[in-house]
Scaffold this active site. Sequence first.
Site, short mmCIF file in Angstrom:
data_model
loop_
_atom_site.label_atom_id
_atom_site.label_comp_id
_atom_site.label_asym_id
_atom_site.label_seq_id
_atom_site.Cartn_x
_atom_site.Cartn_y
_atom_site.Cartn_z
N GLY A 100 0.80 -1.21 0.00
CA GLY A 100 0.00 0.00 0.00
C GLY A 100 0.84 1.26 0.00
N VAL A 101 1.90 1.27 0.82
CA VAL A 101 2.78 2.44 0.89
C VAL A 101 3.57 2.58 -0.40
CG1 VAL A 101 4.76 3.47 2.07
CG2 VAL A 101 2.95 2.38 3.40
N GLY A 102 4.14 1.47 -0.89
CA GLY A 102 4.98 1.51 -2.08
C GLY A 102 4.23 1.99 -3.31
N SER A 160 9.11 -4.07 5.86
CA SER A 160 9.42 -4.20 7.29
C SER A 160 10.41 -5.34 7.47
CB SER A 160 8.14 -4.47 8.10
OG SER A 160 7.50 -5.66 7.63
N LYS A 213 11.10 0.20 10.73
CA LYS A 213 11.58 0.42 12.09
C LYS A 213 12.68 -0.55 12.52
CE LYS A 213 7.25 0.21 13.51
NZ LYS A 213 6.47 0.63 12.34
N GLU A 234 -3.44 -5.06 12.21
CA GLU A 234 -2.64 -5.93 11.37
C GLU A 234 -3.47 -7.18 11.06
OE1 GLU A 234 0.33 -5.35 10.05
OE2 GLU A 234 0.40 -3.37 11.00
N ASP A 237 5.39 -3.28 18.49
CA ASP A 237 5.57 -2.21 17.52
C ASP A 237 5.70 -0.87 18.23
OD1 ASP A 237 5.49 -1.38 14.59
OD2 ASP A 237 3.85 -0.17 15.41
N LYS A 250 9.04 1.85 18.45
CA LYS A 250 9.00 3.30 18.26
C LYS A 250 9.61 4.02 19.46
CE LYS A 250 4.80 2.95 15.47
NZ LYS A 250 3.34 3.23 15.42
N GLY A 263 -1.33 5.09 7.59
CA GLY A 263 -2.04 4.82 6.34
C GLY A 263 -1.11 4.95 5.15
#
Length: 368
Positions: free
Chosen positions: A14-16, A96, A119, A212, A223, A227, A348
Amino acid sequence: MTQPIYLGIVGLGGVGNAFLEQLGRLRDPPRLVLLARSTRTLSSPTPAYSPCIPFTDWETATRSSSLIQSNALLPAEIAKFLASAPGRAILVDNTSDLILAKAYPMFLRQGVSVVTPNKKGFSEDISLFNDIFASAVQGNSLIYHQCTVGGTLPVLSTLRDLIATGDEIIRIEGVLSGTLSLLLGQFMPGYGSSDAQWSSLVSHAKEIGHTEPDPRDDLNGLDFARKLTILARVIGVEVARPDSFPVESLIPAELSSLSSSADGITEFMTRLPNYDDRMNMAKDAARKQDKVLRYVGSINVSTRAIKVGLEHVEKGSPLANLHGSQIVSIYSKRYAASPLVLQGGGGGGEITAMGLMADLLKVMERLR
């Protein structure tokens, strides 16, 4: 005349895909010469690194007979390809993947800059974190990872700016999980009340894609801990690993050993209602104090104390009013009485891609 920038992108989820679409709208885009997903790689022919890959979806790009198609490449092969380009090169890692993250020092030492929301490289063993930044200096390359904490919220850049200008960070606290922010905001709203059961909220959030695929990846707090580990390291608090401080899991201990397979996820969701009483008790405990239940992380710089877990927060406070957004409160020498607060959705595909694009533009400006 500006130097051409050569770009390699790994990860087309989705991000790519959102990132590719945004790349196509740039006035002066870099030259896309490598596009990789988990099983296939598309690249420009060498040694000319031309033609470039069009800024389009994967299927359309693969129809070009002038581009090279191959199986998935190893990180070392990708690094060699980008480092050999006739100009400065940048890797955008949208995955990831820990293996690729562990290879960042190799890319950076060869002069390939890295932009990523991954991360893993910044929250695994402290030695990898240190190696990444030392390698960037050695290779005269750049590493930008703003989206590893808070999505597009400028958390890391703000902290670095405060420190660079002589401020001293005293304490950081906040909610760095949009999923847990949403779930607890529904379970115990800051205003009014809710009779919804915890398991039903988790089930609904999973169905509409707000967790997820395996909700335990949100509920275990790991997760969030990653962070917080990154934040701590950026402000100079050395954290060996994200499991080296207390992290409260919201997964019932009786269900923690279930398989991560599809059957294991189904069994977890089926059995979770049997443990709703535990979250109800936590809610009642907060209500008796006239407070609100939230999942909070904090770093105390002077004591080096770091923790993640359920807390009772004051009604009317920014934490109590959360309902799906993330928030970070920074207490420093300059912001001691009233903290510097960063708050927003932060996540998102489209939003994360925007944050990546901002990092990419900064790297391109510095390299040129």
